[in-house]
Design an enzyme around this catalytic site. Structure first.
Site, PDB file in Angstrom:
ATOM      1  N   ASP A 197       0.948  -1.302   0.054  1.00 47.90           N
ATOM      2  CA  ASP A 197      -0.064   0.201  -0.041  1.00 47.90           C
ATOM      3  C   ASP A 197       0.697   1.233  -0.009  1.00 47.90           C
ATOM      4  O   ASP A 197       0.402   2.146   0.040  1.00 47.90           O
ATOM      5  CB  ASP A 197      -1.030   0.108   0.965  1.00 47.90           C
ATOM      6  CG  ASP A 197      -0.345  -0.268   2.517  1.00 47.90           C
ATOM      7  OD1 ASP A 197       0.948  -0.141   2.654  1.00 47.90           O
ATOM      8  OD2 ASP A 197      -1.072  -0.267   3.574  1.00 47.90           O
ATOM      9  N   ASP A 232      -0.722  -6.246  -0.076  1.00 50.75           N
ATOM     10  CA  ASP A 232      -1.164  -5.564   1.234  1.00 50.75           C
ATOM     11  C   ASP A 232      -2.663  -5.480   1.262  1.00 50.75           C
ATOM     12  O   ASP A 232      -3.197  -5.263  -0.010  1.00 50.75           O
ATOM     13  CB  ASP A 232      -0.496  -4.022   1.137  1.00 50.75           C
ATOM     14  CG  ASP A 232       0.556  -4.099   2.182  1.00 50.75           C
ATOM     15  OD1 ASP A 232       0.445  -4.881   3.165  1.00 50.75           O
ATOM     16  OD2 ASP A 232       1.440  -3.025   2.085  1.00 50.75           O
ATOM     17  N   LYS A 247      -0.908  -9.336   3.236  1.00 54.88           N
ATOM     18  CA  LYS A 247      -0.143  -9.167   4.409  1.00 54.88           C
ATOM     19  C   LYS A 247      -1.376  -7.870   4.869  1.00 54.88           C
ATOM     20  O   LYS A 247      -1.932  -7.132   4.274  1.00 54.88           O
ATOM     21  CB  LYS A 247       1.115  -8.205   4.020  1.00 54.88           C
ATOM     22  CG  LYS A 247       1.714  -7.701   5.071  1.00 54.88           C
ATOM     23  CD  LYS A 247       3.090  -7.088   4.642  1.00 54.88           C
ATOM     24  CE  LYS A 247       3.001  -5.686   4.332  1.00 54.88           C
ATOM     25  NZ  LYS A 247       2.361  -4.768   5.162  1.00 54.88           N
ATOM     26  N   GLU A 264      -1.523  -5.277   8.774  1.00 61.07           N
ATOM     27  CA  GLU A 264      -0.715  -4.838   9.828  1.00 61.07           C
ATOM     28  C   GLU A 264      -1.487  -5.166  11.192  1.00 61.07           C
ATOM     29  O   GLU A 264      -2.819  -5.231  11.286  1.00 61.07           O
ATOM     30  CB  GLU A 264      -0.805  -3.355   9.840  1.00 61.07           C
ATOM     31  CG  GLU A 264      -0.003  -2.952   8.418  1.00 61.07           C
ATOM     32  CD  GLU A 264       0.131  -1.306   8.143  1.00 61.07           C
ATOM     33  OE1 GLU A 264       0.939  -1.080   7.080  1.00 61.07           O
ATOM     34  OE2 GLU A 264      -0.436  -0.636   9.128  1.00 61.07           O
ATOM     35  N   GLU A 294       8.944  -3.462  11.491  1.00 59.91           N
ATOM     36  CA  GLU A 294       9.438  -2.142  10.751  1.00 59.91           C
ATOM     37  C   GLU A 294       9.691  -1.360  11.878  1.00 59.91           C
ATOM     38  O   GLU A 294       9.183  -0.899  12.764  1.00 59.91           O
ATOM     39  CB  GLU A 294       8.342  -1.486   9.892  1.00 59.91           C
ATOM     40  CG  GLU A 294       8.786  -0.323   9.186  1.00 59.91           C
ATOM     41  CD  GLU A 294       7.269   0.065   8.198  1.00 59.91           C
ATOM     42  OE1 GLU A 294       7.954   1.515   7.473  1.00 59.91           O
ATOM     43  OE2 GLU A 294       6.775  -0.857   7.845  1.00 59.91           O
TER      44      GLU A 294
END
Length: 280
Positions: free
Chosen positions: A61, A100, A130, A132, A198
């Protein structure tokens, strides 16, 4: 129909005649092999990365900034990323393509996550998705994995939460590090096949990597993770301003600028097109 089932001897650059799978990635962790991952957003650059042996490509993204010109990833939608993901899949033959799940595509719950994940696999041909977050997304991870959608997790600085963080800041210091460790273990137990770390302290990334049986993928997390990922425009010097953790391996912006200027000068002077560029 014959199907190649051979395992690559190395994940980076290894040849199997088929796509890289989650089993290949797990085997690389067992071997202690480090491997590279890059973002990709179109067929032509994806083909270059695939030919170079990059085993995993992420349709991030991050397209919000490097493709669409937004200031963050927040405005990106599933409909934005579906055609980009499909292009990357069409441009590759070996790399696993991970898409994403953008902001708003999974936070509301399991049904929303399953719908978005299925769209990426069915409409774009992605091989995994993926998302978050830690504990709050465990039900989504479990449901997608149970439905046959491989899931890569993402902890630390999660860009979709930039407004809650108050900016792009290092995450996981002090007690937050123990929470991140717990989240990583919970995500592994939920079925995630890898986790991106990250902008976390290198020491924490080392500990998480040692504690998990699934690979860790670092971006601003030091050298101790199992893999590293960068946005390709950052890595290649196309992005004007980059984070501390980025190393520029080329000056693509300078090369492209020079080519454009040479082309423009030849058009203005009449040197291009020449006789060899004209049809008879």
């Amino acid at each position: 129909m014959s199907v190649s089932t051979g395992r690559p001897t190395t994940l980076y650059g290894g040849q199997t005649g088929r796509r890289v799978t989650v089993r290949d990635i797990a085997a690389a962790k067992e071997r202690g092999e480090k491997w590279p991952m890059l973002t990709a957003y179109d067929a032509l650059t994806a083909r270059v990365f695939d030919d170079a042996g990059i085993p995993v490509l992420l349709v991030g993204d991050s397209a919000g900034m490097v493709v669409f010109g937004h200031e963050s990833t927040i405005p990106v939608t599933v409909d934005d990323l579906i055609p980009l993901t499909a292009a990357v899949v069409r441009g590759t033959s070996r790399a696993m393509v991970v898409a994403d799940l953008p902001f708003g595509a999974y936070q509301a719950g399991v049904a929303e996550a399953l719908h978005a994940g299925a769209r990426f696999l069915k409409e774009a041909g992605a091989h995994a998705v993926k998302l978050e977050g830690g504990r709050r997304v465990l039900p989504q991870v479990e449901a997608m994995v149970a439905a046959g959608i491989p899931v890569m997790a993402h902890l630390g600085l999660t860009p979709q939460s930039v407004n809650a963080f108050g900016g792009y800041r290092v995450q996981g210091r002090g007690e937050d590090g123990e929470r991140l460790m717990a989240d990583a273990k919970d995500l592994e137990a939920a079925g995630a096949f890898a986790v991106v770390l990250e902008c976390v302290p290198a020491e924490l990334a080392d500990r998480v990597t040692a504690a998990l049986s699934i690979p860790t993928i670092g971006i601003g997390a030091g050298p101790g993770t199992d893999a590293q990922v960068l946005v390709w425009q950052d890595m290649a010097g196309l992005t004007p301003h980059t984070a501390k953790f980025v190393r520029k391996y080329a000056d693509v912006a300078g090369v492209l600028r020079g080519a454009v200027q040479e082309y423009a000068a030849e058009v203005v002077s009449g040197a291009f097109p020449g006789p060899e560029h004209a049809y008879r």
